[in-house]
Write a protein that holds these residues in place. Sequence first.
Motif, PDB file in Angstrom:
ATOM      1  N   ALA A 171     -10.051  24.069  13.731  1.00 44.65           N
ATOM      2  CA  ALA A 171     -10.834  23.512  12.630  1.00 44.65           C
ATOM      3  C   ALA A 171     -11.128  22.053  12.935  1.00 44.65           C
ATOM      4  N   VAL A 172     -12.392  21.668  12.796  1.00 49.83           N
ATOM      5  CA  VAL A 172     -12.819  20.329  13.178  1.00 49.83           C
ATOM      6  C   VAL A 172     -13.399  19.577  11.982  1.00 49.83           C
ATOM      7  N   ALA A 173     -13.368  18.262  12.083  1.00 55.20           N
ATOM      8  CA  ALA A 173     -13.975  17.384  11.087  1.00 55.20           C
ATOM      9  C   ALA A 173     -15.163  16.696  11.745  1.00 55.20           C
ATOM     10  N   VAL A 174     -16.360  17.079  11.322  1.00 56.76           N
ATOM     11  CA  VAL A 174     -17.586  16.531  11.911  1.00 56.76           C
ATOM     12  C   VAL A 174     -18.557  16.120  10.802  1.00 56.76           C
ATOM     13  N   GLY A 175     -17.980  15.593   9.706  1.00 60.56           N
ATOM     14  CA  GLY A 175     -18.789  15.196   8.550  1.00 60.56           C
ATOM     15  C   GLY A 175     -18.712  16.169   7.400  1.00 60.56           C
ATOM     16  N   GLY A 183     -22.810  12.204  -1.095  1.00 55.17           N
ATOM     17  CA  GLY A 183     -24.222  11.979  -0.825  1.00 55.17           C
ATOM     18  C   GLY A 183     -24.597  12.781   0.400  1.00 55.17           C
ATOM     19  N   PRO A 184     -25.815  12.644   0.888  1.00 55.91           N
ATOM     20  CA  PRO A 184     -26.222  13.382   2.085  1.00 55.91           C
ATOM     21  C   PRO A 184     -25.304  13.053   3.266  1.00 55.91           C
ATOM     22  N   THR A 185     -24.643  14.051   3.805  1.00 57.43           N
ATOM     23  CA  THR A 185     -23.731  13.840   4.936  1.00 57.43           C
ATOM     24  C   THR A 185     -24.003  14.913   5.987  1.00 57.43           C
ATOM     25  N   PRO A 186     -25.043  14.722   6.775  1.00 60.13           N
ATOM     26  CA  PRO A 186     -25.347  15.715   7.809  1.00 60.13           C
ATOM     27  C   PRO A 186     -24.195  15.828   8.799  1.00 60.13           C
ATOM     28  N   LEU A 187     -24.012  17.009   9.318  1.00 61.85           N
ATOM     29  CA  LEU A 187     -22.964  17.208  10.312  1.00 61.85           C
ATOM     30  C   LEU A 187     -23.268  16.392  11.565  1.00 61.85           C
ATOM     31  N   ASP A 188     -22.211  15.904  12.199  1.00 55.60           N
ATOM     32  CA  ASP A 188     -22.338  15.175  13.458  1.00 55.60           C
ATOM     33  C   ASP A 188     -22.410  16.216  14.575  1.00 55.60           C
ATOM     34  N   LEU A 189     -23.616  16.676  14.841  1.00 57.56           N
ATOM     35  CA  LEU A 189     -23.793  17.759  15.799  1.00 57.56           C
ATOM     36  C   LEU A 189     -23.524  17.310  17.228  1.00 57.56           C
ATOM     37  N   ASP A 190     -23.757  16.047  17.523  1.00 51.57           N
ATOM     38  CA  ASP A 190     -23.439  15.536  18.864  1.00 51.57           C
ATOM     39  C   ASP A 190     -21.931  15.598  19.103  1.00 51.57           C
ATOM     40  N   LEU A 211     -23.885  23.456   2.431  1.00 48.12           N
ATOM     41  CA  LEU A 211     -24.551  23.034   3.663  1.00 48.12           C
ATOM     42  C   LEU A 211     -25.871  23.783   3.820  1.00 48.12           C
ATOM     43  N   PRO A 212     -26.934  23.087   4.209  1.00 51.98           N
ATOM     44  CA  PRO A 212     -28.217  23.765   4.417  1.00 51.98           C
ATOM     45  C   PRO A 212     -28.104  24.808   5.529  1.00 51.98           C
ATOM     46  N   VAL A 213     -28.870  25.871   5.392  1.00 51.50           N
ATOM     47  CA  VAL A 213     -28.834  26.947   6.387  1.00 51.50           C
ATOM     48  C   VAL A 213     -29.133  26.444   7.798  1.00 51.50           C
ATOM     49  N   PRO A 214     -30.117  25.541   8.007  1.00 48.82           N
ATOM     50  CA  PRO A 214     -30.352  25.053   9.376  1.00 48.82           C
ATOM     51  C   PRO A 214     -29.116  24.399  10.002  1.00 48.82           C
ATOM     52  N   GLU A 215     -28.312  23.709   9.190  1.00 51.55           N
ATOM     53  CA  GLU A 215     -27.096  23.112   9.739  1.00 51.55           C
ATOM     54  C   GLU A 215     -26.067  24.177  10.102  1.00 51.55           C
ATOM     55  N   LEU A 216     -25.988  25.226   9.289  1.00 50.63           N
ATOM     56  CA  LEU A 216     -25.093  26.328   9.631  1.00 50.63           C
ATOM     57  C   LEU A 216     -25.527  26.987  10.936  1.00 50.63           C
ATOM     58  N   HIS A 217     -26.831  27.159  11.097  1.00 48.94           N
ATOM     59  CA  HIS A 217     -27.335  27.744  12.338  1.00 48.94           C
ATOM     60  C   HIS A 217     -27.025  26.847  13.526  1.00 48.94           C
ATOM     61  N   ALA A 218     -27.195  25.543  13.359  1.00 48.05           N
ATOM     62  CA  ALA A 218     -26.910  24.611  14.447  1.00 48.05           C
ATOM     63  C   ALA A 218     -25.427  24.632  14.811  1.00 48.05           C
ATOM     64  N   ALA A 219     -24.571  24.711  13.791  1.00 54.80           N
ATOM     65  CA  ALA A 219     -23.129  24.762  14.044  1.00 54.80           C
ATOM     66  C   ALA A 219     -22.754  26.031  14.789  1.00 54.80           C
ATOM     67  N   ARG A 220     -23.344  27.144  14.410  1.00 55.32           N
ATOM     68  CA  ARG A 220     -23.109  28.410  15.116  1.00 55.32           C
ATOM     69  C   ARG A 220     -23.437  28.271  16.587  1.00 55.32           C
ATOM     70  N   ALA A 221     -24.555  27.617  16.889  1.00 56.73           N
ATOM     71  CA  ALA A 221     -24.995  27.478  18.273  1.00 56.73           C
ATOM     72  C   ALA A 221     -24.089  26.564  19.078  1.00 56.73           C
ATOM     73  N   LEU A 222     -23.244  25.791  18.374  1.00 64.45           N
ATOM     74  CA  LEU A 222     -22.363  24.832  19.050  1.00 64.45           C
ATOM     75  C   LEU A 222     -20.905  25.259  18.983  1.00 64.45           C
ATOM     76  N   GLY A 223     -20.666  26.554  18.864  1.00 60.62           N
ATOM     77  CA  GLY A 223     -19.311  27.065  19.010  1.00 60.62           C
ATOM     78  C   GLY A 223     -18.556  27.333  17.736  1.00 60.62           C
TER      79      GLY A 223
END
Length: 287
Positions: A171-175, A183-190, A211-223
């Motif tokens: 389990a990770v903490a990336v925002g 407030g708006p806290t986008p995930l730190d995808l980098d 979390l917005p669906v695009p962020e969930l999709h991006a997180a999926r793609a990053l493991g």
Amino acid sequence: MRDRGTGTLTRAYREGWALGAFSTYTQEITQAICRAAEDAGRPVVVQAGASAFVHAGLEELAAQAVLAADRATVPVGVHLDHSRDLAQIEACLRAGYTSVMVDGSHLPFEDNVALTREAVALAAAHGAWVEGELGAVPGDEDVSQSTAAGELTDPARAAEFSARTGIDALAVAVGNVHGTAAGPTPLDLDRLAAIRAVVGVPLVLHGASGLPVPELHAARALGVAKVNVNTELRVAFLAALTESLPEVTPGADVARALGRAREGVQGVVRTKISALSDAVGAESARP
């Protein structure tokens, strides 16, 4: 059927989708999670977690979750969320849990390693897998409140932690936060990409409600292969229950009220399962 072993988690990680892990406090929520999974034909995880035992009791909530998993027509894991107590972890393993999360994130690094290694040894004796945590995911798991992001997971430390503990998932903490963000806290995808590059196990995202669906999709793609959802289920349960009161109160129809609450949760779980698994080929995605 109870989903034993890491096969489903590993497949999600390899294929780029994520297991929905949904927190339960009551029999109705447990039923809603399993029914939504059956509707979708998808595996899920029921998180009958440490904090919920205060309300429902460990043995009672565990028994409900294990029974529901065994009766389900799709693979359902039963997971202990956020436990800091080895005795509690062992009790859940004996009750039939298929995975546990040992939360040493509040401890100094070396103490977190030591605690997590003990949990891994306990789980191995029961054929269960272990999720550890590094970094701080702030907020309250059970009460929604406005929360700012906490200490983020350091990729180098994450690699060391994973290697030394033998965990099956991290389990990770990336925002991300438990409850609702201030407030708006986008995930730190980098940062998430950097963690994935050096950690060889599936990653877990806590605090995914809202979390917005695009962020969930991006997180999926990053493991990220397991995504925890809690707040949105509680909100749906209470909203449906409240909406039913004018109709059910004259006859004191508790069963109908709880049934409406279950339906509300079931709808949210279906939506989340879709967000975590869509755009995946039908053959590879199904259990």
